[in-house]
Design a protein around this motif. Structure first.
Motif, mmCIF file in Angstrom:
data_model
loop_
_atom_site.group_PDB
_atom_site.id
_atom_site.type_symbol
_atom_site.label_atom_id
_atom_site.label_comp_id
_atom_site.label_asym_id
_atom_site.label_seq_id
_atom_site.Cartn_x
_atom_site.Cartn_y
_atom_site.Cartn_z
ATOM 1 N N GLU B 154 0.825 -1.215 0.000
ATOM 2 C CA GLU B 154 0.000 0.000 0.000
ATOM 3 C C GLU B 154 0.855 1.259 0.000
ATOM 4 O O GLU B 154 0.388 2.331 -0.387
ATOM 5 C CB GLU B 154 -0.922 0.038 1.233
ATOM 6 C CG GLU B 154 -1.827 -1.169 1.393
ATOM 7 C CD GLU B 154 -1.205 -2.281 2.246
ATOM 8 O OE1 GLU B 154 0.028 -2.515 2.140
ATOM 9 O OE2 GLU B 154 -1.953 -2.913 3.007
ATOM 10 N N THR B 196 -19.324 -0.252 -2.480
ATOM 11 C CA THR B 196 -17.877 -0.337 -2.684
ATOM 12 C C THR B 196 -17.238 -0.947 -1.443
ATOM 13 O O THR B 196 -17.563 -0.554 -0.329
ATOM 14 C CB THR B 196 -17.282 1.054 -2.948
ATOM 15 O OG1 THR B 196 -17.864 1.583 -4.134
ATOM 16 C CG2 THR B 196 -15.761 0.981 -3.126
ATOM 17 N N GLU B 197 -16.387 -1.936 -1.667
ATOM 18 C CA GLU B 197 -15.668 -2.575 -0.557
ATOM 19 C C GLU B 197 -14.226 -2.845 -0.988
ATOM 20 O O GLU B 197 -13.955 -3.016 -2.170
ATOM 21 C CB GLU B 197 -16.314 -3.924 -0.192
ATOM 22 C CG GLU B 197 -17.716 -3.838 0.359
ATOM 23 C CD GLU B 197 -17.768 -3.339 1.808
ATOM 24 O OE1 GLU B 197 -16.683 -3.188 2.429
ATOM 25 O OE2 GLU B 197 -18.876 -3.093 2.300
ATOM 26 N N THR B 198 -13.340 -2.910 0.005
ATOM 27 C CA THR B 198 -11.955 -3.288 -0.280
ATOM 28 C C THR B 198 -11.624 -4.576 0.454
ATOM 29 O O THR B 198 -11.931 -4.718 1.641
ATOM 30 C CB THR B 198 -10.993 -2.169 0.141
ATOM 31 O OG1 THR B 198 -11.278 -1.012 -0.641
ATOM 32 C CG2 THR B 198 -9.533 -2.572 -0.110
ATOM 33 N N HIS B 200 -8.658 -7.737 1.222
ATOM 34 C CA HIS B 200 -7.211 -7.964 1.317
ATOM 35 C C HIS B 200 -6.930 -9.457 1.409
ATOM 36 O O HIS B 200 -7.678 -10.199 2.042
ATOM 37 C CB HIS B 200 -6.648 -7.300 2.579
ATOM 38 C CG HIS B 200 -6.904 -5.826 2.638
ATOM 39 N ND1 HIS B 200 -5.993 -4.896 2.212
ATOM 40 C CD2 HIS B 200 -7.986 -5.134 3.057
ATOM 41 C CE1 HIS B 200 -6.502 -3.681 2.369
ATOM 42 N NE2 HIS B 200 -7.708 -3.795 2.883
ATOM 43 N N GLN B 307 -4.772 -7.025 -3.003
ATOM 44 C CA GLN B 307 -5.965 -6.338 -2.512
ATOM 45 C C GLN B 307 -6.767 -5.855 -3.698
ATOM 46 O O GLN B 307 -6.237 -5.707 -4.806
ATOM 47 C CB GLN B 307 -5.618 -5.194 -1.556
ATOM 48 C CG GLN B 307 -5.115 -3.947 -2.208
ATOM 49 C CD GLN B 307 -4.714 -2.913 -1.154
ATOM 50 O OE1 GLN B 307 -3.956 -3.213 -0.232
ATOM 51 N NE2 GLN B 307 -5.214 -1.697 -1.307
ATOM 52 N N THR B 309 -10.251 -3.198 -4.624
ATOM 53 C CA THR B 309 -11.398 -2.367 -4.290
ATOM 54 C C THR B 309 -12.454 -2.594 -5.363
ATOM 55 O O THR B 309 -12.171 -2.427 -6.563
ATOM 56 C CB THR B 309 -11.004 -0.889 -4.219
ATOM 57 O OG1 THR B 309 -10.042 -0.744 -3.165
ATOM 58 C CG2 THR B 309 -12.213 -0.004 -3.925
ATOM 59 N N THR B 311 -16.427 -2.126 -6.760
ATOM 60 C CA THR B 311 -17.725 -1.452 -6.727
ATOM 61 C C THR B 311 -18.685 -2.270 -7.574
ATOM 62 O O THR B 311 -18.349 -2.659 -8.703
ATOM 63 C CB THR B 311 -17.621 -0.027 -7.309
ATOM 64 O OG1 THR B 311 -16.701 0.716 -6.516
ATOM 65 C CG2 THR B 311 -18.982 0.663 -7.304
ATOM 66 N N ASP B 326 -10.403 -2.550 -8.865
ATOM 67 C CA ASP B 326 -9.045 -2.015 -8.921
ATOM 68 C C ASP B 326 -8.151 -2.906 -8.061
ATOM 69 O O ASP B 326 -8.347 -2.989 -6.855
ATOM 70 C CB ASP B 326 -9.033 -0.572 -8.403
ATOM 71 C CG ASP B 326 -7.629 0.031 -8.465
ATOM 72 O OD1 ASP B 326 -6.892 -0.299 -9.413
ATOM 73 O OD2 ASP B 326 -7.291 0.810 -7.553
ATOM 74 N N ARG B 767 -13.150 -8.610 5.882
ATOM 75 C CA ARG B 767 -12.676 -8.069 4.603
ATOM 76 C C ARG B 767 -11.236 -8.490 4.323
ATOM 77 O O ARG B 767 -10.682 -8.120 3.304
ATOM 78 C CB ARG B 767 -12.748 -6.534 4.608
ATOM 79 C CG ARG B 767 -14.137 -5.954 4.844
ATOM 80 C CD ARG B 767 -15.058 -6.166 3.649
ATOM 81 N NE ARG B 767 -16.361 -5.557 3.881
ATOM 82 C CZ ARG B 767 -17.393 -6.191 4.474
ATOM 83 N NH1 ARG B 767 -17.275 -7.449 4.864
ATOM 84 N NH2 ARG B 767 -18.541 -5.569 4.663
ATOM 85 N N SER B 768 -10.613 -9.168 5.271
ATOM 86 C CA SER B 768 -9.222 -9.547 5.060
ATOM 87 C C SER B 768 -8.964 -10.937 5.624
ATOM 88 O O SER B 768 -9.778 -11.504 6.347
ATOM 89 C CB SER B 768 -8.289 -8.521 5.705
ATOM 90 O OG SER B 768 -8.519 -8.486 7.096
#
Lengths: 166, 788
Positions: B154, B196-198, B200, B307, B309, B311, B326, B767-768
């Protein structure tokens, strides 16, 4: 570095060699005895690929020195088949249950299972899984291996865990 | 069980074969079960020297001194090499099919001047034994002035980030820039639901039970190099070694002995293997290197570390309208292969779902960590992120995750389908596998039961991973495979294949295919592989290609041999070829089996009685074939559903049930199919729940033994239940599809979604990864902090 004499019986055959005290039993078997079926997967005692029987006990040959084996009787994977050359019940079960893929971890599993079933002829599913947990396999997801042990123990179909959740 | 019966019926109708479709016991097993497998460490070459490496214990720094004087004087030490001795000897280090990506990344066998990750090899010692080589390594003094490393992907593109490769303008290794997509923007602006979520994914690795290894022998005089190497394909190694040393291919022979697993790791040789080849060339003596487990975990190719992101937009009924993704991928300092995110993941992201507005961008960046390499479905984060996103969307919409998928999934009725990533699916049974898996696990009953468990405070959850697997990619050097099928004068067949099986059971499955075509028993067909002096060129195993490409080459060559046998017997018996069949090793007249010849008799005639053969039939019984599939990808698909229970006190996750519905086309050997699924699933489970390669703040890898790097054992894994749907693939004559990677791709999202579902009543957001006990406890505590 000093050297020491090691006298052992490997798969029924007497072996004698003069070795460095730091030589592992695994390297002794592989290099001095040319028995390369004993494999080294981690060399720190976790993966179990190098398991052999020393006086009947399943032992990690990467964690034992050759000199510590002085006077013992050792069985490696090359000595597991029946005396007439046919596969042992454990070996045959691994074949029938698709208990191996790349075959690298297989000798260690076959040795461990041979010792386990000798001591626990009627194992529960839970005890099979616990007994196998000292050997690592990266190909099979253990499904075929667990089935092979059930097959060799004659417990196929009993005590299965699928289907219902309690 | 009905599913099993259905597949057997279908297999029979598709092939009408004796061996294809059967659970034939493996040919390979006899040697592995008795200790007679021959792996690279078992190769005995007289006079061999042993190599060991001194490595950097600093992630980023300048080498100020290297003192090897003690090592050089030690008895048994044949040579000590540093960067200047080796790095300029090579001409070209790019493996087949690799373009010159990342021009700022230098190629070097040994680190010189500076170090760019912990574990980079700096000094190579070659000695009479491995023990002596390691003794010598222990005496080497290396001074390194360390500087702050770049460890987090990152941070890689921050303006003040340390630059991993000196002289490079940035740490960017590759990218797909974000592009304006007005259609998608319009969809996102108008859609009733936009989320939208990210997500990992952490770093984990292939970890085959056999590490890397090589024995190389340069013979001055004939000027020939022989290499025994643990690899996924000997021909690519030969090309690379020849180019690197400036030799003709004909001066290099590469032999792949038995290989103890690879999973992508052994696609390409790495620095150490190339150093061994240079050493044998310089010394004129054979040299051997067997990687140890610490080296494997410390600094061999790592994988995953992604990772994304995401949408996604839907209408108010949950029908997908568009998506944007992305990716950011950590490539480490010296990646083994080019990026997944910027090549494949971004195009595959739409997966099994119906929508058209889509855009993808991706960046892959260097850090001062071990290089990224291929691992069973290297692009798999597209599936992980997409399937996690489907569950997030379901939660937002208040629709069950199974129902949301039903509203969007592609099935046979949609084919052909031009998916949003640019591929055209010619075949897809994602909808069918979704339904089969849901039925097998009893999805609706589970949901009912789950309400009762939740009322009791039990954290039990269910998760779905739906997968489209691009198999048998036929592109560039992976476009073709070859085979030679030869029935010898005694009537048994050799198959010389370009592929390189190492656990995939191809010595059995290719024999099954060929035995059916030739009318021989599997035991009379031997598959020969892994030696560039004996086998046709091919890329080796990789990309789940073996059932499709090399098996088809073998099938077609066998069909030609079969037609030669038929022609010979028709000529001898003065019968029509159409009236002949081959049954159990005999070529005979249909309906009059006494009129015919054994295959051994036909073979003897073909080799020893040339005058008695019909015109136009070649002498002998041998044919070769080279095959390319009918399209770039042979699409397979699967659905994984699992049930987990989380212990709220310890954070431990137990998998209670695991089902897989798979469509890999016509199955050659269901045991092998299920074995491939199981192996991949357990690697995926391990990746999510147990396996992790973390670094400390100074860039030191923290998991360098099997005490720290936890592989799943038999005590942790669930019993996997299989359902099969077999649709005949249009890309190859047998109708097969690949499936080798899917298990490792779809298992992670299934497990993650199940854990998330289990934790949902607590308000925890997953989320990770990884989801080890401490991670799960942290999720529960974070949720509790949010809600209180």
């Amino acid at each position: 570095m000093g050297e020491a004499v090691v006298r052992v019986i490997v798969n029924g055959e007497s072996r004698e060699a003069t070795v460095e005290p730091r030589l592992t039993l695994a390297d002794f078997l592989r290099e001095e005895c040319h028995l390369t079926g004993t494999h080294l997967g981690c060399e720190h005692g976790v993966c179990g690929a190098c398991t052999v029987l020393v006086n009947g006990a399943a032992v990690r040959s990467c964690l034992m020195l050759a000199v510590q084996a002085e006077g013992t009787e050792i069985t490696t994977i090359e000595g597991i088949a029946n005396s007439d050359g046919t596969l042992s019940a454990v070996q045959q079960a691994f074949r029938e249950a698709h208990g191996l893929q790349c075959g690298f971890c297989t000798p260690g599993f076959v040795i461990s299972v041979t010792a386990f079933l000798r001591d626990h002829p009627e194992p529960s599913d839970q005890s099979i899984r616990e007994a196998l947990s000292g050997n690592l396999c990266r190909c099979t997801g253990y499904q075929g291996i667990i089935n092979a042990v059930r097959l060799a123990a004659g417990t196929v179909g009993e005590d299965r865990t699928t289907g219902a959740i309690t | 069980m009905a599913i099993e019966a259905a597949h057997e019926a279908e297999t029979g109708s598709v092939t009408g074969a004796r061996f294809v479709g059967q659970r034939v016991a493996r040919v390979e097993d006899a040697r592995f079960l008795t200790g007679h497998g021959r792996f690279v460490d078992d190769i005995a070459v007289p006079g061999v020297l042993h190599a060991a490496f001194a490595r950097s214990d600093v992630a980023r720094g300048t080498i100020t001194s290297i003192d090897t004087t003690v090592a050089q004087a030690m008895p048994g030490v044949a040579a000590v090499f540093v960067a200047n001795d080796l790095n300029d000897l090579g001409h070209d280090y790019l493996p087949d099919g690799e373009a010159a990506h990342g021009r700022h990344r230098p190629f070097r066998v040994l680190a010189g001047g500076d170090v760019r990750c912990v574990g980079e090899p700096i000094v190579m010692v070659v000695a009479d034994s491995r023990y002596l080589a390691e003794d010598a390594i222990d005496t080497i003094e290396i001074g390194i002035e360390s500087s702050p490393p770049l460890l987090k992907r990152e941070r890689a593109l921050d303006s003040d980030a340390p630059i991993v490769h000196t002289g490079a303008p940035s740490n960017l290794y590759g990218e797909i820039p974000a592009e304006e997509n007005p259609d998608l923007e319009a969809v996102l602006a108008l859609a009733p639901v936009v989320l939208t979520e990210t997500f990992h994914q952490h770093r984990y690795a292939t970890v085959p039970m056999e590490t890397r290894g090589i024995v190389a022998r340069w013979e001055p005089g004939p000027d020939e190099l022989t290499v025994w190497i643990s690899t996924q394909g000997p021909h690519g190694v030969r090309s690379l070694m020849a180019r690197m040393l400036g030799l003709k291919d004909t001066q290099v022979r590469v032999i792949m002995p038995d290989v103890g697993g690879a999973f992508g790791l052994k696609m390409n040789p790495r620095q150490e293997e190339l150093a061994v080849v240079f050493a044998t060339r310089l010394l004129g003596r054979p040299v051997k290197w067997i990687q140890d487990r610490r080296e494997n975990l410390l600094c061999d190719d790592h994988a995953r570390e992604d990772q994304a992101t995401v949408t996604m937009a839907t209408d108010d009924q949950g029908v997908l309208l568009g998506a944007k993704v992305d990716f950011l991928e950590g490539a480490g300092a010296f990646p083994a292969a080019f990026s997944s995110a910027t090549v494949f993941s971004s195009r595959l992201f739409p997966g099994p779902y119906r929508f058209s507005a889509f855009s993808a961008s991706a960046q892959t960046v260097h850090t001062n960590t071990s290089g990224r390499g291929s691992y069973r479905g290297p692009w798999m984060f597209e599936t992980v992120a997409r399937e996690q996103m489907m569950d997030c969307l379901a939660a937002k919409l208040g629709i069950d995750p199974l129902e949301l998928r039903r509203r969007n999934v592609l099935g046979e009725a949609d084919m052909p389908y031009a998916m949003a990533g640019g591929f055209v699916y010619d075949q897809m049974t994602a909808a069918e596998t979704l339904e089969q898996a849901a039925e097998m696990i009893g999805y609706d009953e589970f949901r009912e039961q789950q309400r009762a468990w939740r009322a009791e405070g039990r954290l039990v959850g269910i998760g779905i991973g739906l997968l489209v697997e691009p198999t048998a990619m036929a592109h560039a050097f992976m476009a073709t495979d070859g085979a030679v099928v030869r029935i010898g004068p005694n009537g048994q067949a050799d198959v010389f294949t370009s592929v390189a099986s190492h656990g995939q059971s191809l010595e059995t499955t290719i024999a099954q295919v060929v035995a059916d075509e030739l009318g021989l028993d599997v035991a009379q067909v031997r598959v020969v592989q892994g030696d560039t002096a004996a086998t046709p060129f091919g890329p080796g195993t990789g990309g789940s290609r073996s059932a499709v490409v090399p098996s088809s080459a073998a099938r077609i060559a066998a069909q030609e041999v079969r037609s030669h046998m038929i022609a010979i017997v028709a000529h001898v018996l003065e019968a029509s070829p159409d009236d002949l069949e081959i049954v159990d090793g005999r070529v005979q007249v249909i309906g009059t089996p006494t009129r015919g010849m054994t295959i051994a008799e036909v073979a003897a005639k073909a080799y020893t009685e040339p005058a008695s053969l019909p015109e136009g039939v070649p002498l002998g019984l041998e044919a070769q074939s080279r095959f390319t599939p009918g399209s770039f990808c042979t699409w397979a698909n699967a659905c994984h559903i699992c049930v987990v229970e989380v212990d709220p006190a310890t954070g431990a996750v137990e998998i209670l049930r695991y089902v897989v519905s798979e469509d890999c086309g016509v199955m050659i050997n269901p045991n092998v199919v299920e074995g491939q699924i199981a192996g991949g699933v357990v690697q995926g489970i391990g990746g999510v729940l147990y396996e992790h390669l973390p670094y400390d703040d100074a860039g030191n890898p923290l998991a360098t033994t099997f005490v720290d790097y936890l592989l799943p054992t038999a005590a942790e894994v669930p019993e996997i239940e299989y359902g099969h749907i077999e649709t005949h693939a249009p890309t190859n004559p047998g109708g097969h599809k690949g499936l080798g990677e899917g298990g490792a791709i779809a298992a992670p999202p299934a497990v993650i979604n199940a854990v998330a579902d289990a934790l949902a009543p607590l308000g925890a957001q997953v989320r990770s990864q990884p989801l080890g006990p401490a991670d799960v406890v942290a999720l529960i505590e974070a949720a509790s902090a949010r809600t209180s």
